[in-house]
Scaffold this motif. Structure first.
Motif, PDB file in Angstrom:
ATOM      1  N   THR A 183     -18.729  -0.384  -7.962  1.00  0.00           N
ATOM      2  CA  THR A 183     -19.434  -1.444  -7.250  1.00  0.00           C
ATOM      3  C   THR A 183     -20.405  -0.833  -6.257  1.00  0.00           C
ATOM      4  O   THR A 183     -20.100   0.165  -5.594  1.00  0.00           O
ATOM      5  CB  THR A 183     -18.466  -2.373  -6.493  1.00  0.00           C
ATOM      6  N   GLU A 205      -5.949   2.593   1.020  1.00  0.00           N
ATOM      7  CA  GLU A 205      -6.630   1.841  -0.035  1.00  0.00           C
ATOM      8  C   GLU A 205      -6.710   2.622  -1.344  1.00  0.00           C
ATOM      9  O   GLU A 205      -7.074   2.072  -2.377  1.00  0.00           O
ATOM     10  CB  GLU A 205      -8.049   1.491   0.413  1.00  0.00           C
ATOM     11  N   GLY A 213     -22.055  -2.120  -3.114  1.00  0.00           N
ATOM     12  CA  GLY A 213     -22.039  -3.256  -2.211  1.00  0.00           C
ATOM     13  C   GLY A 213     -21.549  -4.486  -2.935  1.00  0.00           C
ATOM     14  O   GLY A 213     -20.623  -4.422  -3.744  1.00  0.00           O
ATOM     15  N   THR A 214     -22.172  -5.640  -2.644  1.00  0.00           N
ATOM     16  CA  THR A 214     -21.830  -6.848  -3.405  1.00  0.00           C
ATOM     17  C   THR A 214     -22.920  -7.147  -4.426  1.00  0.00           C
ATOM     18  O   THR A 214     -22.975  -8.232  -4.984  1.00  0.00           O
ATOM     19  CB  THR A 214     -21.672  -8.045  -2.451  1.00  0.00           C
ATOM     20  N   GLY A 261     -21.566   5.501   1.238  1.00  0.00           N
ATOM     21  CA  GLY A 261     -22.227   4.253   1.623  1.00  0.00           C
ATOM     22  C   GLY A 261     -21.375   3.045   1.276  1.00  0.00           C
ATOM     23  O   GLY A 261     -20.188   2.980   1.596  1.00  0.00           O
ATOM     24  N   THR A 262     -21.992   2.077   0.607  1.00  0.00           N
ATOM     25  CA  THR A 262     -21.263   0.875   0.200  1.00  0.00           C
ATOM     26  C   THR A 262     -20.825   0.951  -1.263  1.00  0.00           C
ATOM     27  O   THR A 262     -20.563  -0.067  -1.893  1.00  0.00           O
ATOM     28  CB  THR A 262     -22.139  -0.379   0.412  1.00  0.00           C
ATOM     29  N   GLN A 282       0.846  -1.194   0.000  1.00  0.00           N
ATOM     30  CA  GLN A 282       0.000   0.000   0.000  1.00  0.00           C
ATOM     31  C   GLN A 282       0.881   1.243   0.000  1.00  0.00           C
ATOM     32  O   GLN A 282       1.833   1.336   0.783  1.00  0.00           O
ATOM     33  CB  GLN A 282      -0.896   0.017   1.234  1.00  0.00           C
ATOM     34  N   THR A 302     -25.815  -9.251  -8.657  1.00  0.00           N
ATOM     35  CA  THR A 302     -26.042 -10.424  -7.808  1.00  0.00           C
ATOM     36  C   THR A 302     -26.885 -10.014  -6.603  1.00  0.00           C
ATOM     37  O   THR A 302     -26.812  -8.883  -6.133  1.00  0.00           O
ATOM     38  CB  THR A 302     -24.724 -11.006  -7.248  1.00  0.00           C
ATOM     39  N   ASP A 303     -27.701 -10.926  -6.165  1.00  0.00           N
ATOM     40  CA  ASP A 303     -28.231 -10.814  -4.820  1.00  0.00           C
ATOM     41  C   ASP A 303     -27.885 -12.158  -4.205  1.00  0.00           C
ATOM     42  O   ASP A 303     -27.185 -12.946  -4.814  1.00  0.00           O
ATOM     43  CB  ASP A 303     -29.727 -10.459  -4.820  1.00  0.00           C
ATOM     44  N   ASN A 309     -14.067   5.172  -1.798  1.00  0.00           N
ATOM     45  CA  ASN A 309     -15.457   5.073  -1.393  1.00  0.00           C
ATOM     46  C   ASN A 309     -16.183   6.338  -1.846  1.00  0.00           C
ATOM     47  O   ASN A 309     -15.746   7.447  -1.556  1.00  0.00           O
ATOM     48  CB  ASN A 309     -15.536   4.928   0.142  1.00  0.00           C
ATOM     49  N   LYS A 357      -8.860   1.951  -4.659  1.00  0.00           N
ATOM     50  CA  LYS A 357     -10.306   2.132  -4.647  1.00  0.00           C
ATOM     51  C   LYS A 357     -10.629   3.374  -3.841  1.00  0.00           C
ATOM     52  O   LYS A 357      -9.841   3.811  -2.989  1.00  0.00           O
ATOM     53  CB  LYS A 357     -11.000   0.908  -4.049  1.00  0.00           C
ATOM     54  N   PHE A 378     -18.240   1.970  -4.274  1.00  0.00           N
ATOM     55  CA  PHE A 378     -16.810   2.184  -4.487  1.00  0.00           C
ATOM     56  C   PHE A 378     -16.516   2.326  -5.976  1.00  0.00           C
ATOM     57  O   PHE A 378     -17.207   1.746  -6.822  1.00  0.00           O
ATOM     58  CB  PHE A 378     -15.992   0.990  -3.965  1.00  0.00           C
TER      59      PHE A 378
END
Lengths: 137, 398
Positions: free
Chosen positions: B191, B104, B193-194, B162-163, B100, B238-239, B159, B157, B165
């Motif tokens: 992205t 990040e 979240g996931t 929130g989630t 690093q 995806t969920d 942010n 990356k 990125f």
């Protein structure tokens, strides 16, 4: 990984185990008393590896427990997906899977390591000595 | 082999070099995988260029064993992926060190590393986790659009609330460069979240490139040199249960063919390879050999899967895939760098749909079975043929 596999074997079921509530805990070095839900999700899904400028060490309870299911549900995941995502991250060099623990004491010990963050059953919050108990905003 | 010895030596040195071993987290893990496949009624091309039918017996891939070592020390990570191939050889698939530089936001990685490029290149070793047995055509070993590995990467990356990125990576390395060219790869994705991932990938050879036997990519074997770039878009949703992936890539080549009589020169290929009539015309086999060609390679795919939990039995994931690949420069004969799929078609184009299912008794193991139907024009005749595959994989950790 063995624990991860065993945990997954035990949890990918139609189990109707009662869902327990959880208490998020973190190493006192963070100096925090709360965490946002998005930060919690980012940390435990591996989207980020730091919090408050420090690298984190993620500790999780074995996903057969009701506490783990409740926690994963709170971050929009479930045991099977959670394990799959971490296998993917590990094998692609994108992250290091969390340490999986079976007891509250083991979780507290894990979180006492530098950068540690995890959760325990809410009923065991009194056992979280020497770590910070975080509210989730 | 020298690389293997070098990297093992580096691994051995890593531990003692760090005084505070308690802060070092070293993990050993890996996986074993293999497959069986059978192609049914596949047409082919004989020595005279006439259509024939290939006799394909079921093919067993020898099990592959991969051993992975990952070691973290504060903000530095070392990663080694050793692959034991079917012939007993051990190869260094990837080996890199990552540091690093700015949290990040920015890290530097050097060694032999998979390039971030679309949805699949980084995760192809995580066999149990994705739907499908074969990689997307972009990373099919018979016709890579770009090398899977490179040597240096700046990545990070940020942010964006929130989630959400934005992830970014810039790569360079030896790749297929002819001499001192600077090939560059870029990958940027968003992205949520996931759940959502949407991105763009770009690669330029940075000038003249040549075929690299140790790290094949977009350059054909009969190239004297090639200059090319690749551009692609990808999307994944995806969920916990659904996975939907859509991606498309285009490579644009400025190719200069080797018209000589070496092993892969056009003179040899015209006389010895089983070329289709269209390939003979394209190469000028029966008139004057054609040395220069600008051409595009196009590919896109759709993959959809749904994850059923089946109680104590594990997970069952039926899936559907649709792949399109188009490359007019391809030939059929694999002995000369060809490809039995696209090389069979008059126009180098095939489409393929696949139905299959993954059975995971637990997240670290997968048994996959699928059936594909190829559709392509072979000597002016629309042709279908099927292919059935079975694969297995198991991930372990010490």
């Amino acid at each position: 990984m063995n624990k991860l596999i065993l945990t997954a074997l035990a949890t990918i079921t139609f189990s109707t185990a009662a869902q327990a509530s959880f208490q998020v805990i973190a190493n006192s070095e963070f100096g925090k008393t709360s965490i946002s839900k998005s930060d919690l999700t980012n940390i435990f899904t591996g989207l980020t590896t730091s919090w408050g400028g420090k690298n984190v060490k993620v500790c999780v309870m074995e996903s057969s427990t009701g506490t783990a299911k409740a926690f994963l549900g709170a971050i929009g995941s479930e045991p099977g997906k959670f394990d799959q995502d971490w296998i993917k991250r590990e094998l692609s060099g994108q992250g290091t899977a969390p340490e999986s623990k079976s007891t509250t004491d083991a979780m507290v010990s894990c979180v006492k390591q530098s950068g540690g963050i995890g959760y325990i059953p809410a009923a065991d919050a009194g056992k979280a000595e020497g770590v910070s108990k975080l509210s989730v905003n | 082999m020298k690389r293997l010895v070098f990297f093992i030596a580096c691994l051995g040195l890593l531990g003692p070099a760090v005084s505070n071993a308690a802060k070092m987290d070293t993990r050993f893990y890996g996986y074993v995988d293999g497959y069986v496949e059978s192609v049914q009624d596949q047409p082919g091309v004989d020595n005279s260029g006439a259509r024939t039918e290939l006799e394909n017996s079921p093919e067993f891939d020898v099990p592959n064993l991969h051993v992975i070592v990952r070691s973290n020390y504060e903000d530095t990570t070392a990663f080694i992926n050793l692959s034991g191939g079917g012939a007993g050889a051990v190869d260094v698939r990837t080996a890199w060190v990552d540091k690093q530089l700015l949290g990040e936001y920015l890290s530097f990685r050097i060694g032999e590393l998979y390039r971030p490029f679309g949805l699949y290149n980084l995760i192809l070793d995580a066999v149990p986790t994705y739907i499908g047995i074969e990689p997307p055509e972009l990373f099919d070993g018979d016709h890579f659009l770009v090398t899977r590995t490179t040597n240096a990467m700046l990545h990070g990356k940020v942010n964006v609330g929130g989630t959400n990125f934005i992830n970014y990576a810039m790569t360079t390395g030896n790749d297929e460069r002819e001499s001192d060219q600077l090939p560059v790869g870029l990958d940027v994705n968003f992205t949520m979240g996931t759940t959502l991932k949407a991105g763009v990938s770009y690669y330029t050879s940075g000038g003249a490139a040549v075929y690299n036997e140790d790290n094949p990519g977009g350059v054909v074997r009969w190239a004297e040199q090639d200059k090319f770039d690749v551009m692609g878009l990808y999307l994944q949703w995806t969920d916990p249960r659904w996975t939907v992936q859509l991606a498309g890539f285009q490579a644009s080549h400025e190719l200069v063919r080797d018209t000589g009589s070496g092993d892969y020169g056009l003179t040899t290929i015209c006389s010895s390879a089983n070329l289709s009539a269209n390939s003979r015309t394209r190469f000028g086999c029966d008139s004057t050999l054609d040395s220069e060609e600008d051409y595009d390679v196009n590919t896109w795919y759709l993959r959809v899967g749904y994850n059923f939990n089946v109680g104590d039995m594990g997970q069952l994931v039926p899936y559907f895939q649709y792949d399109v690949y188009e490359n007019e420069e391809v030939i059929f004969d694999k002995d000369f760098g060809g490809d039995k799929e696209a090389g069979l078609a008059d126009d180098g184009k095939f489409t393929k749909w696949t139905l299959g299912t993954v059975y995971r008794p637990h997240p670290a193991a997968a048994f996959k079975i699928d059936y594909s139907q190829h559709l392509q024009d072979v000597q002016n005749e629309s042709t279908n043929y099927g292919e059935i595959r079975f694969s297995y994989s198991y991930v372990w950790r010490l």
